[in-house]
Motif scaffolding. Structure first.
Motif, PDB file in Angstrom:
ATOM      1  N   GLY A  20      19.597   1.674 -11.887  1.00  0.00           N
ATOM      2  CA  GLY A  20      18.986   1.485 -11.044  1.00  0.00           C
ATOM      3  C   GLY A  20      19.266   2.817  -9.971  1.00  0.00           C
ATOM      4  O   GLY A  20      18.626   3.443  -9.339  1.00  0.00           O
ATOM      5  N   ALA A  21      20.304   3.704 -10.002  1.00  0.00           N
ATOM      6  CA  ALA A  21      20.574   4.613  -9.356  1.00  0.00           C
ATOM      7  C   ALA A  21      19.872   6.067  -9.738  1.00  0.00           C
ATOM      8  O   ALA A  21      19.451   6.395  -8.334  1.00  0.00           O
ATOM      9  CB  ALA A  21      21.656   4.793  -9.834  1.00  0.00           C
ATOM     10  N   LEU A  22      19.460   5.782 -11.433  1.00  0.00           N
ATOM     11  CA  LEU A  22      18.549   7.017 -11.000  1.00  0.00           C
ATOM     12  C   LEU A  22      17.181   6.983 -10.821  1.00  0.00           C
ATOM     13  O   LEU A  22      16.204   7.816 -10.939  1.00  0.00           O
ATOM     14  CB  LEU A  22      18.371   7.343 -13.216  1.00  0.00           C
ATOM     15  N   ARG A  23      16.900   5.865 -10.842  1.00  0.00           N
ATOM     16  CA  ARG A  23      15.139   5.334 -10.579  1.00  0.00           C
ATOM     17  C   ARG A  23      15.249   5.776  -9.393  1.00  0.00           C
ATOM     18  O   ARG A  23      13.843   6.384  -8.599  1.00  0.00           O
ATOM     19  CB  ARG A  23      14.972   3.582 -10.401  1.00  0.00           C
ATOM     20  N   ALA A  24      16.501   5.873  -8.539  1.00  0.00           N
ATOM     21  CA  ALA A  24      15.800   5.593  -7.417  1.00  0.00           C
ATOM     22  C   ALA A  24      16.277   7.180  -6.473  1.00  0.00           C
ATOM     23  O   ALA A  24      15.246   7.724  -5.657  1.00  0.00           O
ATOM     24  CB  ALA A  24      17.301   5.100  -6.265  1.00  0.00           C
ATOM     25  N   GLN A  25      16.816   8.016  -7.590  1.00  0.00           N
ATOM     26  CA  GLN A  25      16.760   9.756  -7.000  1.00  0.00           C
ATOM     27  C   GLN A  25      15.132   9.860  -7.822  1.00  0.00           C
ATOM     28  O   GLN A  25      15.056  10.390  -6.616  1.00  0.00           O
ATOM     29  CB  GLN A  25      17.954  10.004  -8.038  1.00  0.00           C
ATOM     30  N   ARG A  26      15.568   9.089  -8.545  1.00  0.00           N
ATOM     31  CA  ARG A  26      13.321   9.558  -8.686  1.00  0.00           C
ATOM     32  C   ARG A  26      12.445   9.177  -7.787  1.00  0.00           C
ATOM     33  O   ARG A  26      11.585  10.463  -7.899  1.00  0.00           O
ATOM     34  CB  ARG A  26      13.107   8.822  -9.874  1.00  0.00           C
ATOM     35  N   ALA A  27      12.845   8.399  -7.056  1.00  0.00           N
ATOM     36  CA  ALA A  27      11.889   8.096  -6.507  1.00  0.00           C
ATOM     37  C   ALA A  27      12.073   9.044  -4.973  1.00  0.00           C
ATOM     38  O   ALA A  27      11.176   9.420  -3.877  1.00  0.00           O
ATOM     39  CB  ALA A  27      12.251   6.440  -5.651  1.00  0.00           C
ATOM     40  N   ARG A  28      13.228   9.413  -4.294  1.00  0.00           N
ATOM     41  CA  ARG A  28      13.895  10.395  -3.765  1.00  0.00           C
ATOM     42  C   ARG A  28      13.330  11.974  -4.377  1.00  0.00           C
ATOM     43  O   ARG A  28      12.327  12.808  -3.191  1.00  0.00           O
ATOM     44  CB  ARG A  28      14.894  10.863  -3.640  1.00  0.00           C
ATOM     45  N   VAL A  29      13.061  12.344  -5.428  1.00  0.00           N
ATOM     46  CA  VAL A  29      12.635  13.199  -5.870  1.00  0.00           C
ATOM     47  C   VAL A  29      10.767  13.114  -5.955  1.00  0.00           C
ATOM     48  O   VAL A  29      10.596  14.224  -5.314  1.00  0.00           O
ATOM     49  CB  VAL A  29      12.722  13.411  -7.150  1.00  0.00           C
ATOM     50  N   THR A  30      10.164  11.947  -6.053  1.00  0.00           N
ATOM     51  CA  THR A  30       9.242  12.238  -6.032  1.00  0.00           C
ATOM     52  C   THR A  30       8.990  12.581  -4.642  1.00  0.00           C
ATOM     53  O   THR A  30       7.835  13.307  -3.993  1.00  0.00           O
ATOM     54  CB  THR A  30       8.619  10.863  -6.345  1.00  0.00           C
ATOM     55  N   GLU A  31       9.124  11.578  -3.431  1.00  0.00           N
ATOM     56  CA  GLU A  31       9.213  12.018  -1.871  1.00  0.00           C
ATOM     57  C   GLU A  31       9.289  13.549  -2.039  1.00  0.00           C
ATOM     58  O   GLU A  31       8.078  13.459  -0.676  1.00  0.00           O
ATOM     59  CB  GLU A  31       9.956  10.977  -1.383  1.00  0.00           C
ATOM     60  N   ARG A  32      10.446  14.109  -1.711  1.00  0.00           N
ATOM     61  CA  ARG A  32      10.512  15.744  -1.762  1.00  0.00           C
ATOM     62  C   ARG A  32       8.976  16.832  -2.221  1.00  0.00           C
ATOM     63  O   ARG A  32       9.199  17.130  -1.454  1.00  0.00           O
ATOM     64  CB  ARG A  32      12.511  15.659  -2.485  1.00  0.00           C
ATOM     65  N   ILE A  33       9.242  16.516  -3.426  1.00  0.00           N
ATOM     66  CA  ILE A  33       7.707  16.850  -4.126  1.00  0.00           C
ATOM     67  C   ILE A  33       6.485  16.805  -3.227  1.00  0.00           C
ATOM     68  O   ILE A  33       6.137  17.627  -3.077  1.00  0.00           O
ATOM     69  CB  ILE A  33       7.711  16.499  -5.334  1.00  0.00           C
ATOM     70  N   GLU A  34       6.470  15.633  -2.718  1.00  0.00           N
ATOM     71  CA  GLU A  34       4.884  15.701  -2.113  1.00  0.00           C
ATOM     72  C   GLU A  34       5.015  16.758  -0.103  1.00  0.00           C
ATOM     73  O   GLU A  34       4.357  16.561   0.250  1.00  0.00           O
ATOM     74  CB  GLU A  34       5.159  13.670  -1.884  1.00  0.00           C
TER      75      GLU A  34
END
Length: 267
Positions: free
Chosen positions: A85-99
């Motif tokens: 769950g922690a990794l998935r949440a971090q992945r979502a933040r990374v996706t937002e940062r990429i955008e």
């Protein structure tokens, strides 16, 4: 490469070289209890064992993925922590940062184009917005003449933020101003009158859609509108004699603010 199984352990410098982590970070992790060395030399220097190095490697991986130190501590130490769950949440933040970075890159591209071209419109769009008398070569000519000035940079910054709809609003405002000037001239408004001075101020306000226009600069523009064949033809096409009348109201407004139109320069 030093062997982490060495009974004497690895120094901070050796661990830093092994993992690509700064010595400062290793000291900080030690101070907060995140990754403490298991051994010390008689002189008090830190020594890291193979087990220490394994923990540090996990910390470094999660840190590289962008997790905060508190979250890393939970992932590494608490078996009940939802690592996935922690990794998935971090992945979502990374996706937002990429955008966000993608949008930033697109904005930088527009700013670069605006500094190079001035108008970010096709020749067809320019003709539709500014009329058939508009020459699409004018922005390039202006770039050649003024590209190293602060005014061009200010113009480019405004241009980068505008699409066809925003430029349409600018064109409409300028058309409305020219119509108001023609109507005022037809009505016999005298240069130096309050109404004429208000129109001069309105011109500065509307023109500032391109770049800030001082009163002295406005005097220079009024002079150019009257003497330049292209500009004179445009304004006299709105109303015969408008170019000369406009220069007179601008000169009168400048005098009211202590500016001599005969000596005014572009500043």
């Amino acid at each position: 490469m030093p062997d982490p199984t060495d009974a004497e352990g690895l120094t901070v410098g050796q661990v830093s070289a092994c993992l690509g982590v700064t010595v400062r970070a290793l000291h900080h992790w030690d101070e907060i209890g995140l990754a403490r060395p298991s051994l010390r030399t008689p002189a008090g220097y830190r020594l890291y064992t193979a087990g220490d190095l394994e923990r540090l490697h996990r910390i470094a991986v999660y840190r590289e993925l962008g997790l905060g130190l508190d979250r890393i501590r939970a992932v590494v130490d608490d078996s009940a922590t939802d690592v996935l769950g922690a990794l998935r949440a971090q992945r979502a933040r990374v996706t937002e940062r990429i955008e966000h970075l993608r949008q930033l890159g697109a904005g930088l591209d527009r700013m670069i184009d605006a500094h190079e071209r001035g108008l970010l419109l096709t020749a067809e769009q320019q003709a539709a917005l500014f009329g058939p008398q508009w020459n699409p070569d004018w922005p390039a000519e202006a770039r050649e003449r003024y590209g190293d000035t602060t005014l061009w940079r200010q113009y480019a910054e405004r241009s980068a933020a505008r699409g066809p709809e925003e430029w349409q609003a600018v064109a409409d405002a300028m058309t409305g101003l020219e119509r108001a000037l023609g109507d005022a001239m037809d009505a016999g408004v005298k240069p130096g009158s309050p109404e004429a001075n208000d129109l001069a101020d309105l011109h500065r306000e509307v023109f500032s859609s391109y770049f800030p226009l001082t009163r002295r600069m406005q005097v220079c523009l009024g002079r150019m509108y009257e003497t330049d064949p292209g500009f004179a033809a445009h304004y006299d096409g709105v109303r015969p004699g408008l170019a000369g009348w406009f220069r007179r109201i601008v000169d009168a407004a400048a005098r009211a603010h202590g500016i001599d139109p005969e000596t005014a320069t572009w500043e």
